[in-house]
Design an enzyme around this catalytic site. Structure first.
Site, PDB file in Angstrom:
ATOM      1  N   ASP A  76       0.805  -1.229   0.000  1.00 57.30           N
ATOM      2  CA  ASP A  76       0.000   0.000   0.000  1.00 57.30           C
ATOM      3  C   ASP A  76       0.835   1.274   0.000  1.00 57.30           C
ATOM      4  O   ASP A  76       0.426   2.308   0.547  1.00 57.30           O
ATOM      5  CB  ASP A  76      -0.972   0.021   1.200  1.00 57.30           C
ATOM      6  CG  ASP A  76      -1.874  -1.192   1.210  1.00 57.30           C
ATOM      7  OD1 ASP A  76      -2.225  -1.668   0.116  1.00 57.30           O
ATOM      8  OD2 ASP A  76      -2.223  -1.661   2.306  1.00 57.30           O
TER       9      ASP A  76
ATOM     10  N   LYS B 232       1.774   2.201  -5.073  1.00 52.37           N
ATOM     11  CA  LYS B 232       2.312   1.650  -6.327  1.00 52.37           C
ATOM     12  C   LYS B 232       1.382   1.961  -7.504  1.00 52.37           C
ATOM     13  O   LYS B 232       1.827   2.344  -8.580  1.00 52.37           O
ATOM     14  CB  LYS B 232       2.486   0.119  -6.204  1.00 52.37           C
ATOM     15  CG  LYS B 232       3.454  -0.297  -5.114  1.00 52.37           C
ATOM     16  CD  LYS B 232       3.522  -1.804  -4.961  1.00 52.37           C
ATOM     17  CE  LYS B 232       2.279  -2.429  -4.373  1.00 52.37           C
ATOM     18  NZ  LYS B 232       1.970  -2.040  -2.988  1.00 52.37           N
TER      19      LYS B 232
ATOM     20  N   GLY C 102      -4.647  -4.238  -3.832  1.00 48.41           N
ATOM     21  CA  GLY C 102      -5.623  -3.173  -4.068  1.00 48.41           C
ATOM     22  C   GLY C 102      -4.837  -1.941  -4.453  1.00 48.41           C
ATOM     23  O   GLY C 102      -4.179  -1.340  -3.617  1.00 48.41           O
ATOM     24  N   HIS C 103      -4.826  -1.598  -5.729  1.00 47.63           N
ATOM     25  CA  HIS C 103      -4.005  -0.496  -6.229  1.00 47.63           C
ATOM     26  C   HIS C 103      -4.923   0.654  -6.643  1.00 47.63           C
ATOM     27  O   HIS C 103      -5.762   0.487  -7.533  1.00 47.63           O
ATOM     28  CB  HIS C 103      -3.141  -0.970  -7.402  1.00 47.63           C
ATOM     29  CG  HIS C 103      -2.137  -2.009  -6.989  1.00 47.63           C
ATOM     30  ND1 HIS C 103      -1.261  -2.597  -7.862  1.00 47.63           N
ATOM     31  CD2 HIS C 103      -1.852  -2.541  -5.774  1.00 47.63           C
ATOM     32  CE1 HIS C 103      -0.492  -3.449  -7.204  1.00 47.63           C
ATOM     33  NE2 HIS C 103      -0.839  -3.437  -5.935  1.00 47.63           N
TER      34      HIS C 103
ATOM     35  N   GLN D 201       1.807  -6.094  -3.266  1.00 47.02           N
ATOM     36  CA  GLN D 201       2.242  -6.215  -1.873  1.00 47.02           C
ATOM     37  C   GLN D 201       3.532  -5.398  -1.658  1.00 47.02           C
ATOM     38  O   GLN D 201       3.741  -4.417  -2.343  1.00 47.02           O
ATOM     39  CB  GLN D 201       2.429  -7.680  -1.448  1.00 47.02           C
ATOM     40  CG  GLN D 201       1.139  -8.482  -1.341  1.00 47.02           C
ATOM     41  CD  GLN D 201       0.558  -8.930  -2.659  1.00 47.02           C
ATOM     42  OE1 GLN D 201       1.226  -9.572  -3.461  1.00 47.02           O
ATOM     43  NE2 GLN D 201      -0.690  -8.599  -2.910  1.00 47.02           N
TER      44      GLN D 201
HETATM   45  P1  GDP Z   1      -0.819   0.390  -3.516  1.00 45.77           P
HETATM   46  O1  GDP Z   1      -1.415  -0.889  -3.045  1.00 45.77           O
HETATM   47  O2  GDP Z   1       0.655   0.465  -3.271  1.00 45.77           O
HETATM   48  O3  GDP Z   1      -1.171   0.737  -4.926  1.00 45.77           O
HETATM   49  O4  GDP Z   1      -1.444   1.532  -2.599  1.00 45.77           O
HETATM   50  P2  GDP Z   1      -2.992   1.685  -2.176  1.00 45.77           P
HETATM   51  O5  GDP Z   1      -3.764   2.171  -3.324  1.00 45.77           O
HETATM   52  O6  GDP Z   1      -3.469   0.447  -1.499  1.00 45.77           O
HETATM   53  O7  GDP Z   1      -2.885   2.764  -1.030  1.00 45.77           O
HETATM   54  C1  GDP Z   1      -2.334   4.020  -1.252  1.00 45.77           C
HETATM   55  C2  GDP Z   1      -3.388   5.082  -0.860  1.00 45.77           C
HETATM   56  O8  GDP Z   1      -2.771   6.344  -0.750  1.00 45.77           O
HETATM   57  C3  GDP Z   1      -4.469   5.239  -1.907  1.00 45.77           C
HETATM   58  O9  GDP Z   1      -5.651   5.625  -1.267  1.00 45.77           O
HETATM   59  C4  GDP Z   1      -3.944   6.380  -2.778  1.00 45.77           C
HETATM   60  O10 GDP Z   1      -4.977   7.089  -3.444  1.00 45.77           O
HETATM   61  C5  GDP Z   1      -3.289   7.239  -1.730  1.00 45.77           C
HETATM   62  N1  GDP Z   1      -2.113   8.014  -2.175  1.00 45.77           N
HETATM   63  C6  GDP Z   1      -1.128   7.646  -3.045  1.00 45.77           C
HETATM   64  N2  GDP Z   1      -0.165   8.593  -3.091  1.00 45.77           N
HETATM   65  C7  GDP Z   1      -0.553   9.563  -2.231  1.00 45.77           C
HETATM   66  C8  GDP Z   1       0.042  10.796  -1.809  1.00 45.77           C
HETATM   67  O11 GDP Z   1       1.132  11.181  -2.211  1.00 45.77           O
HETATM   68  N3  GDP Z   1      -0.655  11.514  -0.882  1.00 45.77           N
HETATM   69  C9  GDP Z   1      -1.857  11.137  -0.382  1.00 45.77           C
HETATM   70  N4  GDP Z   1      -2.458  11.902   0.520  1.00 45.77           N
HETATM   71  N5  GDP Z   1      -2.440   9.972  -0.768  1.00 45.77           N
HETATM   72  C10 GDP Z   1      -1.798   9.203  -1.657  1.00 45.77           C
HETATM   73  P1  IMO Z   2      -1.006  -4.159  -2.271  1.00 46.76           P
HETATM   74  O1  IMO Z   2      -0.576  -4.718  -3.599  1.00 46.76           O
HETATM   75  C1  IMO Z   2      -0.966  -4.612   2.073  1.00 46.76           C
HETATM   76  C2  IMO Z   2      -1.096  -8.694   3.635  1.00 46.76           C
HETATM   77  C3  IMO Z   2      -2.337  -9.111   4.375  1.00 46.76           C
HETATM   78  C4  IMO Z   2      -1.743 -10.069   5.382  1.00 46.76           C
HETATM   79  C5  IMO Z   2      -0.656 -10.770   4.550  1.00 46.76           C
HETATM   80  C6  IMO Z   2      -1.076 -12.105   3.959  1.00 46.76           C
HETATM   81  O2  IMO Z   2      -2.306  -3.432  -2.314  1.00 46.76           O
HETATM   82  O3  IMO Z   2       0.096  -3.392  -1.635  1.00 46.76           O
HETATM   83  P2  IMO Z   2      -2.634 -12.760   1.918  1.00 46.76           P
HETATM   84  O4  IMO Z   2      -4.093 -12.515   1.686  1.00 46.76           O
HETATM   85  O5  IMO Z   2      -1.750 -12.202   0.860  1.00 46.76           O
HETATM   86  O6  IMO Z   2      -2.328 -14.204   2.211  1.00 46.76           O
HETATM   87  O7  IMO Z   2      -2.308 -11.969   3.287  1.00 46.76           O
HETATM   88  O8  IMO Z   2      -0.319  -9.879   3.505  1.00 46.76           O
HETATM   89  N1  IMO Z   2      -1.327  -8.164   2.273  1.00 46.76           N
HETATM   90  C7  IMO Z   2      -1.240  -6.875   1.955  1.00 46.76           C
HETATM   91  N2  IMO Z   2      -1.004  -5.796   2.714  1.00 46.76           N
HETATM   92  N3  IMO Z   2      -1.107  -4.479   0.744  1.00 46.76           N
HETATM   93  C8  IMO Z   2      -1.310  -5.554  -0.051  1.00 46.76           C
HETATM   94  O9  IMO Z   2      -1.318  -5.480  -1.399  1.00 46.76           O
HETATM   95  C9  IMO Z   2      -1.416  -6.825   0.554  1.00 46.76           C
HETATM   96  N4  IMO Z   2      -1.643  -8.069   0.085  1.00 46.76           N
HETATM   97  C10 IMO Z   2      -1.559  -8.877   1.145  1.00 46.76           C
HETATM   98  O10 IMO Z   2      -2.963  -8.010   5.009  1.00 46.76           O
HETATM   99  O11 IMO Z   2      -1.102  -9.370   6.410  1.00 46.76           O
HETATM  100 MG    MG Z   3      -2.945  -1.568  -1.794  1.00 48.42          MG
END
Ligand code: GDP
Ligand code: IMO
Ligand code: MG
Length: 430
Positions: free
Chosen positions: A14, A17, A41-42, A224
């Protein structure tokens, strides 16, 4: 010349990416998912419109090839849901989406096993996303997996499904004492996917190879984060795939000499969703403040993310594990209101210190306390800044501290969720 860049999360996932991959895609011809599944979840925010992608590569809003390669475990119902929702936004998939014939399938029984295992673990549970990821990778390693190409041969699929379901249902009913999964229903539902999915299925290694030979720029989209890697992460509190950059090779079939650079994405602080060690976790009002301002809720499960200070000890390990050549720091704006910002520079216990996250038992690790260096907060908004020179001096100092601690160039800084909220110092595809 074709250029290949791997983007990985360098913390516990998270890191942002999806946002970064979407904006880098403008300079590419293809974006490739190479590991994980719909546990990812991207989030993409384009002109204020938010989309969360679980399986479809984050380049989908651009005119590029989107490839789901062999390293990904594929849950077809989630894929179809995502396709449907994106089609309603005007995205077309034919000739754009390419699925590896070698993707292992995630079935309802994998999801049931994931849930049953977590329930049995009680307060030792990993806190998985409940998407069946672990059981699906187990079957791959145990050489029982059903590949996507098997679905296109009804007899073979039924045969393989029968073997697998016998095994899964034995575990579900005898070991976990829960209800079995109805094999016939799974067979009917999955076989009904075959005609729709067939046009997308191919040998994606050959397809990628042809793109590379055609001088295409390729972006490899990690899911991840490095500290969730099955080999190098905080085992057993990890996911079940290799999340580090080497998986871009095994997860696509493209050998390691093809990759030019590795972009590590790091938040300006740290978050973690699920259980497991988190040395810099903040269980106080600062942690709550970061969670609130950063809207730190899981993009897949909606669970609150644990928040803490930036951990240079853990990040140094990620630099090594991924051979990170460039860094992108995200969510700088989330720290705007803090008086003081801390970075963990070492872990200490009695006479021992570590500057890189150590491969030791969790019980030993739990005894280590982070030693922090303190930085003055900038106390003004950085939200939406796109020019490095416009950042407050304290924010520049904070970034330069991270850069020198990690001996790695910070090439991008994200200052908000939108595609436009970015400072770019180096163009990775130039
Ligand atoms: P990913 O799994 O690495 O793609 O990241 P996620 O989407 O799960 O979580 C990142 C969260 O931070 C999302 O809600 C994005 O919209 C938000 N986000 C990404 N970059 C920034 C930033 O520079 N500032 C803020 N405030 N939010 C951001
Ligand atoms: P993105 O791509 C954050 C975590 C789960 C749990 C562990 C194992 O959005 O960054 P799993 O279901 O993969 O067997 O769970 O890994 N986990 C993540 N945490 N971002 C993710 O993906 C994750 N995908 C799995 O919360 O701790
Ligand atoms: Mg994510």
């Amino acid at each position: 010349m074709s250029k290949s860049v791997i983007v990985v999360g360098a913390q516990w996932g998270d890191e942002g990416k999806g946002k970064v991959i979407d904006l880098l895609t403008k300079n590419c011809d293809a974006v490739v998912r190479f590991q994980g599944g719909h546990n990812a979840g991207h989030t993409l925010v384009i002109d204020g419109n938010k989309t969360v992608l679980h399986l479809i590569p984050s380049g989908i809003f651009n005119d590029v090839d989107c490839i789901i390669a062999n390293g990904v475990v594929l849950h077809i119902p989630t894929l179809f849901e995502e396709i449907k929702s994106l089609e309603s936004k005007g995205i077309e998939f034919i000739n754009k989406l390419h699925l590896s014939s070698l993707c292992p399938l995630i079935l309802p029984s994998h999801i049931a096993l994931d849930e049953a295992r977590e329930n049995t673990l009680g307060n030792q549970a990993i806190g998985t996303t409940g998407r069946g990821i672990g059981p699906a990778y187990e079957d791959k390693v145990a050489r029982r997996a059903i590949h996507l190409m098997d679905l296109l041969d009804e007899e073979l699929f039924k045969d393989k499904l029968n073997n697998l379901m016998n095994y899964h249902n034995f575990l579900l009913t005898n070991l976990y004492k829960v209800n079995p999964i109805n094999e016939e229903e799974v067979a009917d539902q999955w076989l009904s996917f075959a005609d729709t999915i067939e046009p997308y299925v191919k040998d994606t290694t050959q397809y990628l190879d042809s793109l590379i030979k055609n001088d295409s720029n390729i972006l490899y989209e990690g899911a991840q984060g490095a500290l969730l890697d099955i080999d190098h992460g905080t085992y057993p509190f990890v996911t079940s795939s290799n999340t580090t950059a080497g998986a871009a090779s095994t997860g696509t079939g493209i050998g390691p000499r093809q990759f030019n650079s590795v972009l590590g994405i790091i938040k300006a602080y740290t978050t973690r969703v699920g259980s497991g060690p988190f040395p810099t976790e903040l269980n106080d009002n600062i942690g709550e403040h970061i969670a609130k301002v950063g809207v730190e809720f899981g993009a897949t499960t909606g669970r609150p993310r644990r928040c803490g200070w930036f951990d240079a000890v853990a990040a140094r390990k990620s630099i090594i594990n991924n051979s990170i050549s460039h860094l992108c720091i995200t969510k700088l704006d989330v720290l705007d209101d803090l008086d003081e910002i801390l970075i963990a520079i070492e872990y200490e216990h009695e006479e021992e210190t570590y500057t890189t996250y150590p491969a030791v038992s969790l019980s030993k690790l739990n005894k280590f306390k982070p030693r922090y260096k303190r930085y003055k907060g900038w106390k003004q908004s950085t939200a939406g800044i796109t020019d490095f020179n416009k950042l407050p001096d304290e924010a520049k100092d904070y970034i330069s501290a991270i850069q020198s601690m990690l001996h790695t160039k910070v090439s991008m800084i994200s200052t908000g969720p939108d595609r436009a909220d970015i400072i770019i110092m180096d163009e990775l595809f130039s």
